[in-house]
Design an enzyme around this catalytic site. Structure first.
Site, short mmCIF file in Angstrom:
data_model
loop_
_atom_site.label_atom_id
_atom_site.label_comp_id
_atom_site.label_asym_id
_atom_site.label_seq_id
_atom_site.Cartn_x
_atom_site.Cartn_y
_atom_site.Cartn_z
N ASP A 1 0.85 -1.20 0.00
CA ASP A 1 0.00 0.00 0.00
C ASP A 1 0.88 1.25 0.00
OD1 ASP A 1 0.93 -0.64 2.57
OD2 ASP A 1 -0.76 0.31 3.58
N ARG B 1 5.29 4.11 6.19
CA ARG B 1 4.80 4.04 7.57
C ARG B 1 4.78 2.58 8.04
NH1 ARG B 1 -0.96 5.79 5.73
NH2 ARG B 1 -1.93 3.81 5.25
N ASP B 2 4.23 2.36 9.24
CA ASP B 2 4.30 1.02 9.81
C ASP B 2 3.23 0.10 9.22
OD1 ASP B 2 2.21 2.40 10.87
OD2 ASP B 2 2.76 2.10 12.97
N GLU B 3 3.14 0.08 7.90
CA GLU B 3 2.30 -0.91 7.21
C GLU B 3 3.16 -1.60 6.15
OE1 GLU B 3 -1.91 -0.52 6.67
OE2 GLU B 3 -1.79 1.59 7.21
N ASP C 1 -5.66 -2.58 -2.59
CA ASP C 1 -4.79 -1.67 -3.34
C ASP C 1 -4.14 -2.40 -4.51
OD1 ASP C 1 -5.03 -1.13 -0.46
OD2 ASP C 1 -4.00 0.74 -0.91
N TRP D 1 -11.19 -6.30 -1.50
CA TRP D 1 -9.83 -6.68 -1.05
C TRP D 1 -9.62 -8.16 -1.39
CZ3 TRP D 1 -11.79 -2.18 0.26
CH2 TRP D 1 -10.91 -1.13 0.51
N GLU E 1 -2.03 9.21 -0.78
CA GLU E 1 -3.14 8.39 -0.28
C GLU E 1 -4.45 9.19 -0.28
OE1 GLU E 1 -2.51 7.03 3.72
OE2 GLU E 1 -3.99 5.43 3.50
N HIS F 1 1.24 6.24 -2.30
CA HIS F 1 0.15 5.28 -2.19
C HIS F 1 -0.46 5.15 -3.58
CE1 HIS F 1 -1.34 3.78 1.68
NE2 HIS F 1 -2.49 3.52 1.09
C1 BGC Z 1 -4.00 1.00 3.81
C2 BGC Z 1 -4.92 1.02 2.64
C3 BGC Z 1 -5.69 -0.24 2.77
C4 BGC Z 1 -6.56 0.01 3.97
C5 BGC Z 1 -7.65 -0.93 4.21
C6 BGC Z 1 -4.87 1.23 5.01
O1 BGC Z 1 -4.23 1.46 6.18
O2 BGC Z 1 -2.95 1.86 3.71
O3 BGC Z 1 -4.47 1.46 1.46
O4 BGC Z 1 -6.34 -0.71 1.67
O5 BGC Z 1 -5.81 0.23 5.12
O6 BGC Z 1 -8.74 -0.19 4.21
#
Ligand code: BGC
Length: 726
Positions: A338, A342-344, A351, A403, A613, A634
């Protein structure tokens, strides 16, 4: 590549090491004769860097990459023939990588084995000129020490102490599965470009900051003279705040820093076990006399060849096209993420599917997706449920519409772009399991209702007095969740039917099911297509009883709210396509060309170099949308590039893989000229148009039989170059 030797080796670890220790494993060995060929097979539970006699083995950064670790772990094989000497020292440093959660506690467990210490499995295979062979496997004859990397993690960054002396001890063999070892499937992540700072300055707060002029994914590299114990500490950021100060709050718990303790003398370094998403570096501490020209940035992404280019007469649009390419580069680092900062940095399936068509046009992503889809199959639960992030995490929401539907949408798109039936054949069973799962959780027959969903994530159409029960709900606009889910259910069943037919399966039951879903959808939601996204989804998935009327209402709605889109992650990718399909290309263009919020050119006019984003990640007054969820890299809204290729320049496959093509451009006078180049598996397609004094001139190049549609005129041509108009 077959794993020939590594599966006979033992997993080894450092005795008493905790899960965050970054060890370096060592094997000292001598060659007993002249070497004809030699290879190293290796992998670990984290990420590694191998060095043989002081030189890096291979150029795969962050090997072995990220897979569904509990089921699949890639093994790499390197040709090391030319690196061997008589006496050799192989050193492999193992960091946490994606295997362990070094922070971001909100994500829950990253993988059930994350508390295990760093482990290595490897095999050296040497063939001598006399025909004899030798295999050196990891076992307790290997040594291990704490490495100079004292802290490492994807979100954390890296702490390095070059003054540390290695203290080797015997490694311990340990038990860990070997049936998870697979051959390398994905393309390797490699260093791709070097970028030098374009500006070195002091912020109003007095921070020393370097600007690289481009938001990117990769790391920094430096070379300097220093005294032992001096420190270089660097922080990363994507943007500056409105006062011009360094801004890191949008990284959330990702520390994203490098802390380097120097050794004596001349030295160079770049992080070995992590990556960053950044445009700016803050020099928090540096040795005396350190200067900006001693540092540069290196861009990382998975190996993939560029296949698509867009160019036009509008500098702002060209910058948008560049930004979309950069967001793909920044987020195609082993898995489709995504965001990279950041912490993802997770493989969010929503996405991933939203951007997939654009991705297949811009780059050849066949191998990239083949691996990720393998992980999707591995991560799919027995009951058919597909996790919302791949590789999966344990503590997440149940995923759901749009998703999890990546399981049908992505393989279908890959088949459309590349014409390779194995993409859909390999995923058919997973697709069938997915659509069989939906009725087991839905509250209504033939619809998908009452289930968790992210809905039309980030949509703009919730009324100001809308007070949702949770923060999560507040981010998804006003589209009806049940409608959104049911529309994606219909689409996934439709894809299963099409794939089933291709594979010669009996799809009668699915056809019946699809008919039932469509009529249930029309009965339940047909009269309630209120939001832009509701209309767009009904149109895009062919669920509207009177599509022309719905499209007219959509066009009216967009005009009535001041020519603004209100769609979120789910409506936006199809919005311009559906407007164009029903005769409203002019509105699609207006949305594309809009420079104010919300619009694609708003971020560009604010100096963006990647896709944001949020449309208003930085608001007109310079304040931020929010600290909490505010990525500046994003790619989801970058999916508009597939409209530019497919509609503005009009390049469409008439048969999968562009075996036959259609070119039906939709030019607009607000842009003087535009061209798209697409290197398909059949060869190069080019579609260009230009407004002239006499009208429009089209230049078209195609390698295959193509329907060219210009206005009301349709011609069928063979391969060649064609010019129409003057
Ligand atoms: C991500 C999105 C992802 C979403 C889920 C977010 O934190 O960055 O792009 O699809 O969470 O809704």
């Amino acid at each position: 590549m077959l794993i020939r030797h590594a599966s006979h080796a033992s997993w080894i670890r450092m005795k008493d090491a905790d899960s965050l220790t970054v060890p370096v494993f060592r094997k000292i060995f001598a060659c007993r004769g002249r070497v004809k060929a030699a290879s190293l097979e290796v992998t670990c539970d984290g990420v590694y860097e191998a060095q043989l006699n002081g030189s890096r083995v291979g150029d795969f950064i962050l090997a072995p990459g990220w897979t569904e670790y509990s089921k699949r772990l890639q093994v790499q094989r390197y040709d090391i023939t030319s690196m061997l000497q008589e006496n050799n020292s192989l050193e492999v440093t193992v960091g946490n990588g994606w295997f362990r959660r070094t922070n971001a506690p909100w994500t829950g467990t990253q993988n059930p084995d994350e508390f295990l210490p760093a482990m290595l499995i490897a095999a050296l295979h040497i063939v001598y000129e006399d025909g004899s062979e030798e295999v050196i496997l990891t076992d307790d004859s290997w040594e291990v020490s704490k490495s100079t990397v004292t802290l490492s993690g994807i979100f954390i960054g890296e702490d390095v102490d070059m003054t540390l002396k290695m203290e080797y001890e015997k490694a311990q063999t340990c038990v860990y599965p070997k049936n998870i070892l697979i051959e390398q499937e994905g393309p390797q992540v490699r260093e791709q470009e070097t970028i030098y700072p374009c500006r070195s300055f002091r912020t109003p707060k007095g921070e020393w900051v370097l600007d690289f002029g481009q938001n990117m994914t990769g790391y920094m590299a430096f070379e300097m003279d220093a005294h032992a114990g001096e420190r270089l500490s660097l922080s990363t950021a994507e943007v500056l705040d409105r006062s011009g100060n360094f801004y890191t709050a949008n990284y959330r718990s990702a520390r994203s820093q490098l802390h380097y303790i120097c050794r004596e003398g001349h030295q160079s370094y770049k992080p070995r076990l992590t990556f960053f998403g950044f445009r700016y570096l803050r020099i928090d501490e540096a040795p005396e006399n350190f200067s900006a020209d001693q540092i540069h940035a290196i861009v990382l992404h998975s190996e993939m060849n560029r296949t698509g280019w867009l160019q036009c007469s509008s500098p702002l649009l060209n910058q948008l096209f560049e930004n979309i390419v950069w967001s793909q580069k920044g987020n195609y680092l082993d898995i489709p993420t995504d965001c990279p900062q950041r912490d993802e940095r997770y493989g969010w399936t929503g996405d991933g599917q939203i951007f997939c068509r654009t991705a297949t046009y811009q780059y050849d992503v066949r191998q990239f997706f083949r691996k990720w889809l393998g992980d999707m199959r591995a991560a799919q639960h027995e009951n058919g449920w597909v996790p919302e992030v791949i590789p999966s995490l344990t503590a997440y929401n149940p995923g759901g519409a749009a998703w999890s539907d990546a399981v049908t949408i992505i393989p279908w798109q890959l088949y459309q772009t590349y014409g390779d039936i194995s993409f859909v054949a390999d995923m058919y069973e997973a697709m069938e399991k997915w659509i069989a799962y939906i009725p087991t959780v839905s509250k209504t027959p033939y619809l998908w209702t009452g289930c968790w969903t992210y809905g039309d994530w980030l949509a703009l159409d919730a009324p100001p007095d809308y007070k949702p029960a949770t923060i999560e709900l507040s981010k998804r606009g006003y589209s009806n969740d049940d409608l959104v889910c049911s529309a994606f259910y219909a689409n996934s069943v439709d894809i299963v039917i099409r794939v089933g037919k291709l594979l010669g399966r009996d799809v009668k039951a699915y056809e019946e099911l699809h008919g039932q879903i469509v009529s249930a959808f029309q009965k339940t939601f047909g009269g309630r297509l209120n939001t832009q996204t509701e209309k767009v989804l009904a149109l895009h998935f062919n669920l509207a009883e009177s599509p022309e009327k719905v499209a007219a209402a959509l066009a009216y709605q967009i005009r009535a709210c001041g020519m603004k889109l209100q769609t979120g992650l789910l409506g936006t990718p199809y919005l311009l396509h559906e407007l164009t399909r029903y005769g409203y290309a002019e509105i699609a263009w207006s949305l594309l060309l809009r420079r104010e919020y919300p619009g694609w050119l708003y971020s560009v006019s604010r100096g963006a170099t990647t896709v944001w984003e949020h449309w208003d990640g930085i608001k007109p007054d310079g304040t931020f949308w929010d600290d909490d969820m505010n990525s500046y890299n994003h790619y989801a809204y970058g999916s508009v590039a597939d409209w530019v290729f497919g509609e503005a320049c009009g390049i469409q496959p008439l048969e999968p893989g562009f075996a036959r093509a259609k070119i039906e451009p939709h030019p607009d006078r607000r842009v003087q000229s535009m061209s798209a180049i697409l290197d398909t598996v059949q060869g190069r397609i080019r579609s260009a148009w230009k407004y002239t004094d006499n009208g429009i001139r089209y230049e078209i190049e195609t390698p295959v039989q193509t329907e060219i549609i210009l206005g009301n005129e349709k011609r069928v041509v063979g391969n060649g170059r064609y010019i129409f108009g003057e």
